[in-house]
Design a protein around this motif. Structure first.
Motif, PDB file in Angstrom:
ATOM      1  N   ILE A  22      -0.913   9.977 -11.473  1.00  0.00           N
ATOM      2  CA  ILE A  22      -2.052   9.074 -11.670  1.00  0.00           C
ATOM      3  C   ILE A  22      -3.355   9.856 -11.498  1.00  0.00           C
ATOM      4  N   LYS A  23      -4.301   9.632 -12.430  1.00  0.00           N
ATOM      5  CA  LYS A  23      -5.552  10.387 -12.359  1.00  0.00           C
ATOM      6  C   LYS A  23      -6.706   9.568 -11.799  1.00  0.00           C
ATOM      7  N   GLU A  24      -6.649   8.223 -12.044  1.00  0.00           N
ATOM      8  CA  GLU A  24      -7.751   7.391 -11.537  1.00  0.00           C
ATOM      9  C   GLU A  24      -7.228   6.102 -10.922  1.00  0.00           C
ATOM     10  N   ILE A  65       0.829  -1.213   0.000  1.00  0.00           N
ATOM     11  CA  ILE A  65       0.000   0.000   0.000  1.00  0.00           C
ATOM     12  C   ILE A  65       0.864   1.264   0.000  1.00  0.00           C
ATOM     13  N   GLU A  66       1.948   1.225   0.806  1.00  0.00           N
ATOM     14  CA  GLU A  66       2.839   2.376   0.874  1.00  0.00           C
ATOM     15  C   GLU A  66       3.407   2.706  -0.512  1.00  0.00           C
ATOM     16  N   GLN A  67       3.846   1.657  -1.218  1.00  0.00           N
ATOM     17  CA  GLN A  67       4.397   1.836  -2.562  1.00  0.00           C
ATOM     18  C   GLN A  67       3.331   2.389  -3.510  1.00  0.00           C
ATOM     19  N   LEU A  68       2.077   1.942  -3.296  1.00  0.00           N
ATOM     20  CA  LEU A  68       0.981   2.446  -4.134  1.00  0.00           C
ATOM     21  C   LEU A  68       0.805   3.950  -3.934  1.00  0.00           C
ATOM     22  N   VAL A  69       0.819   4.366  -2.672  1.00  0.00           N
ATOM     23  CA  VAL A  69       0.608   5.785  -2.380  1.00  0.00           C
ATOM     24  C   VAL A  69       1.700   6.629  -3.044  1.00  0.00           C
ATOM     25  N   SER A  70       2.945   6.174  -2.937  1.00  0.00           N
ATOM     26  CA  SER A  70       4.016   6.982  -3.527  1.00  0.00           C
ATOM     27  C   SER A  70       3.932   6.942  -5.055  1.00  0.00           C
ATOM     28  N   ARG A  71       3.428   5.833  -5.600  1.00  0.00           N
ATOM     29  CA  ARG A  71       3.229   5.756  -7.046  1.00  0.00           C
ATOM     30  C   ARG A  71       2.197   6.787  -7.503  1.00  0.00           C
ATOM     31  N   VAL A  72       1.090   6.834  -6.763  1.00  0.00           N
ATOM     32  CA  VAL A  72       0.007   7.764  -7.120  1.00  0.00           C
ATOM     33  C   VAL A  72       0.511   9.203  -7.033  1.00  0.00           C
ATOM     34  N   LYS A  73       1.307   9.468  -5.978  1.00  0.00           N
ATOM     35  CA  LYS A  73       1.834  10.825  -5.777  1.00  0.00           C
ATOM     36  C   LYS A  73       2.792  11.230  -6.893  1.00  0.00           C
ATOM     37  N   ASN A  74       3.692  10.325  -7.261  1.00  0.00           N
ATOM     38  CA  ASN A  74       4.827  10.709  -8.112  1.00  0.00           C
ATOM     39  C   ASN A  74       4.636  10.507  -9.606  1.00  0.00           C
TER      40      ASN A  74
END
Lengths: 199, 199
Positions: free
Chosen positions: B137-139, B125-134
């Motif tokens: 990601i729009k959806e 989940i942590e990796q997902l959050v940083s992926r979305v941030k960096n």
């Protein structure tokens, strides 16, 4: 999945493992991918060791360790004048589990089935005949499966042994313990009736 | 069987293979014993090669060949601003089969389940959050299983992403195609009613 060649190859090999449903192949592949490299090594070693160390007994054709004696043929506790004939090792294990038999075994390697291309020559019937002739066997128990192929094999063997002085018996046919007569097929019930015993 | 150490060891290892019913272990062991030594070697090589060559993509955590790029993250055909979040690879494959999704994926590695000792830290989940941030990601599409654990994980992730400017959607709940209403559970039917669409 199909785009990754290493997984594709693994799936191809897993496909050949019997009793592994095709819907579970991916899951098993992932199980192996999640395993330690070490554990996989151990799994492979177990497989290769079993293949290297296990062979068939030259008399009864059950599996045995190459370095050891056959646990059936060379056992001192077993009656050496009775042979129980079974199709495969699974049936032997089923009989062993009953604890009610202490004679020798002979594993045929299957049953005669022309449709599947299995003839009498593919089985160990010839070796059985020479065993009966040369080792003073007094009784043969036919413990084939109760299928048309099993019956045909029983008849074939009984015919082969008819000139040798040995008594031949077969398993009792009848109603299985714990079952209701209502659900029994009529051939079994007919057999159970005609083979009825004093109570 | 238990008296032959090589077979005993093989059975012990086969026991750990998932989706292999214990009643079939003997049969599978015998299948391997009947195989060519050569074939067993090939089987082991396939297993070891897969373990050696396959790794997880550092972005989306699906499997990939070590020497190749990720077939999802590095594909030119895929929409790079949408991420579909799934629990495991099996769900990813199910979605791929529909042919209806051409965005990126993110494999969590399971769902939050305190009873099984799986907490949010065990998932990606942590990796997902940083992926979305960096990665702009729009959806985000939450495609977890419709189980209590899946729902809990969806809520946890939605909560983690609430301060980031990204739209979050989830799979539609309703009556499966091809099924009768008569046999549908009431929660599904209620959902299908309340989420009804213009015809």
């Amino acid at each position: 999945m199909e785009q990754l060649p290493s997984i594709k190859l693994l799936l191809k090999h897993l496909q050949q493992v019997p009793y592994l449903a095709s819907k579970n192949l991916y899951r098993v592949a992932i199980h192996f991918l999640n395993m330690d490299e070490n554990k996989i090594q151990q799994f492979c070693t177990a497989l290769q060791t079993a293949k290297k160390n296990i062979t068939k007994c030259e008399q009864c054709f059950t599996w045995k360790e190459k370095s050891d004696k056959c646990i059936y043929c060379d056992s001192l506790k077993r009656e050496k004048s009775v042979i129980c004939i079974v199709e495969t090792w699974q049936e032997l294990l089923a009989i062993e589990k009953t604890g009610g038999y202490l004679g020798l075994y002979h594993v045929l390697g299957g049953a005669i089935c022309p449709l599947d291309g299995i003839s009498a020559e593919d089985l160990t019937i010839e070796q059985l005949v020479s065993r009966v002739k040369n080792f003073g066997i007094k009784e043969i128990i036919l413990a084939m499966n109760q299928t048309p192929e099993g019956e045909a094999t029983s008849n074939y063997i009984a015919n082969k042994l008819k000139d040798i002085d040995v008594s031949i018996s077969c398993l009792a046919k009848g109603v299985p313990v714990g079952s209701s007569l209502e659900y029994m097929d009529r051939v079994t019930l007919y057999k159970a009736l005609s083979d009825r015993r004093p109570f």
